[in-house]
Design a protein around this motif. Structure first.
Motif, PDB file in Angstrom:
ATOM      1  N   LEU A 114       0.851  -1.194   0.000  1.00  0.00           N
ATOM      2  CA  LEU A 114       0.000   0.000   0.000  1.00  0.00           C
ATOM      3  C   LEU A 114       0.882   1.237   0.000  1.00  0.00           C
ATOM      4  O   LEU A 114       1.865   1.305   0.738  1.00  0.00           O
ATOM      5  CB  LEU A 114      -0.872   0.022   1.261  1.00  0.00           C
ATOM      6  CG  LEU A 114      -1.712   1.280   1.479  1.00  0.00           C
ATOM      7  CD1 LEU A 114      -2.913   1.297   0.542  1.00  0.00           C
ATOM      8  CD2 LEU A 114      -2.183   1.368   2.930  1.00  0.00           C
ATOM      9  N   LEU A 136       0.563   5.536   0.101  1.00  0.00           N
ATOM     10  CA  LEU A 136      -0.165   6.804   0.120  1.00  0.00           C
ATOM     11  C   LEU A 136       0.795   7.885  -0.373  1.00  0.00           C
ATOM     12  O   LEU A 136       1.930   7.978   0.125  1.00  0.00           O
ATOM     13  CB  LEU A 136      -0.634   7.164   1.533  1.00  0.00           C
ATOM     14  CG  LEU A 136      -1.473   6.137   2.314  1.00  0.00           C
ATOM     15  CD1 LEU A 136      -1.993   6.764   3.601  1.00  0.00           C
ATOM     16  CD2 LEU A 136      -2.612   5.592   1.481  1.00  0.00           C
ATOM     17  N   VAL A 189      -1.538  12.226   0.409  1.00  0.00           N
ATOM     18  CA  VAL A 189      -2.987  12.053   0.612  1.00  0.00           C
ATOM     19  C   VAL A 189      -3.505  13.090   1.607  1.00  0.00           C
ATOM     20  O   VAL A 189      -2.972  13.237   2.714  1.00  0.00           O
ATOM     21  CB  VAL A 189      -3.312  10.621   1.085  1.00  0.00           C
ATOM     22  CG1 VAL A 189      -4.763  10.517   1.537  1.00  0.00           C
ATOM     23  CG2 VAL A 189      -3.029   9.627  -0.042  1.00  0.00           C
ATOM     24  N   THR A 223      -7.909   8.659   7.618  1.00  0.00           N
ATOM     25  CA  THR A 223      -6.944   7.955   6.775  1.00  0.00           C
ATOM     26  C   THR A 223      -7.462   6.563   6.433  1.00  0.00           C
ATOM     27  O   THR A 223      -7.470   6.156   5.266  1.00  0.00           O
ATOM     28  CB  THR A 223      -5.580   7.863   7.498  1.00  0.00           C
ATOM     29  OG1 THR A 223      -5.129   9.190   7.769  1.00  0.00           O
ATOM     30  CG2 THR A 223      -4.547   7.136   6.657  1.00  0.00           C
ATOM     31  N   ILE A 267      -8.662   4.935   2.704  1.00  0.00           N
ATOM     32  CA  ILE A 267      -8.090   3.702   2.147  1.00  0.00           C
ATOM     33  C   ILE A 267      -9.220   2.721   1.809  1.00  0.00           C
ATOM     34  O   ILE A 267      -9.224   2.087   0.767  1.00  0.00           O
ATOM     35  CB  ILE A 267      -7.074   3.078   3.123  1.00  0.00           C
ATOM     36  CG1 ILE A 267      -5.870   4.020   3.308  1.00  0.00           C
ATOM     37  CG2 ILE A 267      -6.600   1.712   2.620  1.00  0.00           C
ATOM     38  CD1 ILE A 267      -4.955   3.651   4.468  1.00  0.00           C
ATOM     39  N   ILE A 325      -3.784   6.925  -3.679  1.00  0.00           N
ATOM     40  CA  ILE A 325      -3.691   5.712  -2.873  1.00  0.00           C
ATOM     41  C   ILE A 325      -3.473   4.550  -3.833  1.00  0.00           C
ATOM     42  O   ILE A 325      -4.314   4.295  -4.709  1.00  0.00           O
ATOM     43  CB  ILE A 325      -4.976   5.498  -2.046  1.00  0.00           C
ATOM     44  CG1 ILE A 325      -5.253   6.729  -1.166  1.00  0.00           C
ATOM     45  CG2 ILE A 325      -4.847   4.235  -1.188  1.00  0.00           C
ATOM     46  CD1 ILE A 325      -6.580   6.694  -0.421  1.00  0.00           C
ATOM     47  N   THR A 364      -7.524   5.195  -5.551  1.00  0.00           N
ATOM     48  CA  THR A 364      -7.970   6.436  -4.900  1.00  0.00           C
ATOM     49  C   THR A 364      -9.472   6.685  -5.011  1.00  0.00           C
ATOM     50  O   THR A 364     -10.112   7.058  -4.035  1.00  0.00           O
ATOM     51  CB  THR A 364      -7.228   7.660  -5.500  1.00  0.00           C
ATOM     52  OG1 THR A 364      -5.850   7.331  -5.644  1.00  0.00           O
ATOM     53  CG2 THR A 364      -7.389   8.893  -4.618  1.00  0.00           C
TER      54      THR A 364
END
Ligand code: ADP
Ligand code: ADP
Length: 225
Positions: free
Chosen positions: A4, A6, A9, A45, A49, A60, A68
């Motif tokens: 994953l 970010l 973000v 957050t 996700i 994302i 995203t």
């Protein structure tokens, strides 16, 4: 894979910047705990996700895809809710199989998958019960099974232990760690407990005012030489 990422973000609610240009990389198969004071942006957050909120800006990435703006069911993520959010009129089995029905799977496939997930979280004997006939701990396991039944690459947990008594908390904590290791997927777990993060996390992320203040292994983050 299930890594994953970010990238810058950000989440704004009107004037409030809840999450402020956060960069984070969580390798596949990581137990990641989020810590930080109330209001620092942990839940926002997680919700971005999971797709329950759309990021105001930033990207994302999961595996090689940009998730995203995808709807929650298309992301390869799943979230376990604090209040468990079970359907009171459905059996344990049907609660767990529900999202597979939404995805168009036939009954045989749904029930076979539900059976294997019930096995995983020790719910086998309770398949035909209604949620109201279960203890709080058992209801939470149904919620966990519901989240896992779609084979997510990432499981998101927002304070999953906070409603439990201290004995149950320790037991569920151990079970979460075992499940994460067994499944080899990433768990992203929001908590207020440093001890919880110490016991569970490969990666600890400490947030403050919408930013990541510190991140690293529990050793890096908690050990003050
Ligand atoms: P945490 O999970 O760390 O407590 P949150 O992500 O819930 O933090 O909240 C971060 C900030 O965003 C807080 O100031 C909170 O009041 C605000 N906030 C969260 N959700 C909303 C919302 N739906 N509308 C407006 N403000 C929100
Ligand atoms: P958490 O921090 O676990 O999200 P909260 O009680 O802060 O718990 O938030 C619960 C719900 O209220 C969330 O859906 C969140 O989006 C919303 N919320 C939080 N803060 C605000 C706010 N300042 N204004 C409007 N909604 C909010």
């Amino acid at each position: 894979d299930g890594t994953l990422e970010l990238v810058k973000v950000t989440k704004r609610y009107g004037e409030t910047v809840a999450v402020d240009a956060v960069d984070l990389r969580v390798p596949a198969g990581t137990y990641c705990c989020f810590l930080g004071p109330s209001g620092c942006g942990k839940s926002s957050t997680l919700r971005m996700i999971a797709g329950h909120e759309i990021a105001s800006s930033g990207d994302i990435l999961l595996g090689h895809g940009n998730i995203t703006n995808l709807p929650p069911s298309k992301r390869g993520t799943a979230m376990m809710f604090q209040n468990y959010a079970l359907f009171p009129h459905l059996t344990v089995r049907d609660n767990i199989a529900f999202s597979l029905k939404m995805r168009g799977q036939d009954k045989a496939a749904r029930y076979a998958k539900a059976a294997s997930v019930m096995e995983l979280v020790d719910l086998g004997p309770f398949a035909d019960r209604m949620p109201a006939q279960l203890s709080g701990g058992q209801q939470q396991r149904v919620a966990l099974a519901r989240a896992l039944v779609t084979d997510p690459g990432i499981l998101l947990l927002d304070e999953p232990l906070s409603a439990l008594d201290p004995f149950l908390r320790l037991r569920v904590r151990t079970e979460l760690k075992r499940l994460q290791r067994e499944l080899g997927i990433s768990f992203l777990h929001v908590t207020h407990g440093q001890d919880e993060a110490m016991a569970l996390a490969d990666l600890v992320v400490i947030m403050k005012d919408g930013k990541i203040e510190q991140s690293g292994t529990p050793q890096d983050v908690f050990h003050r030489p």
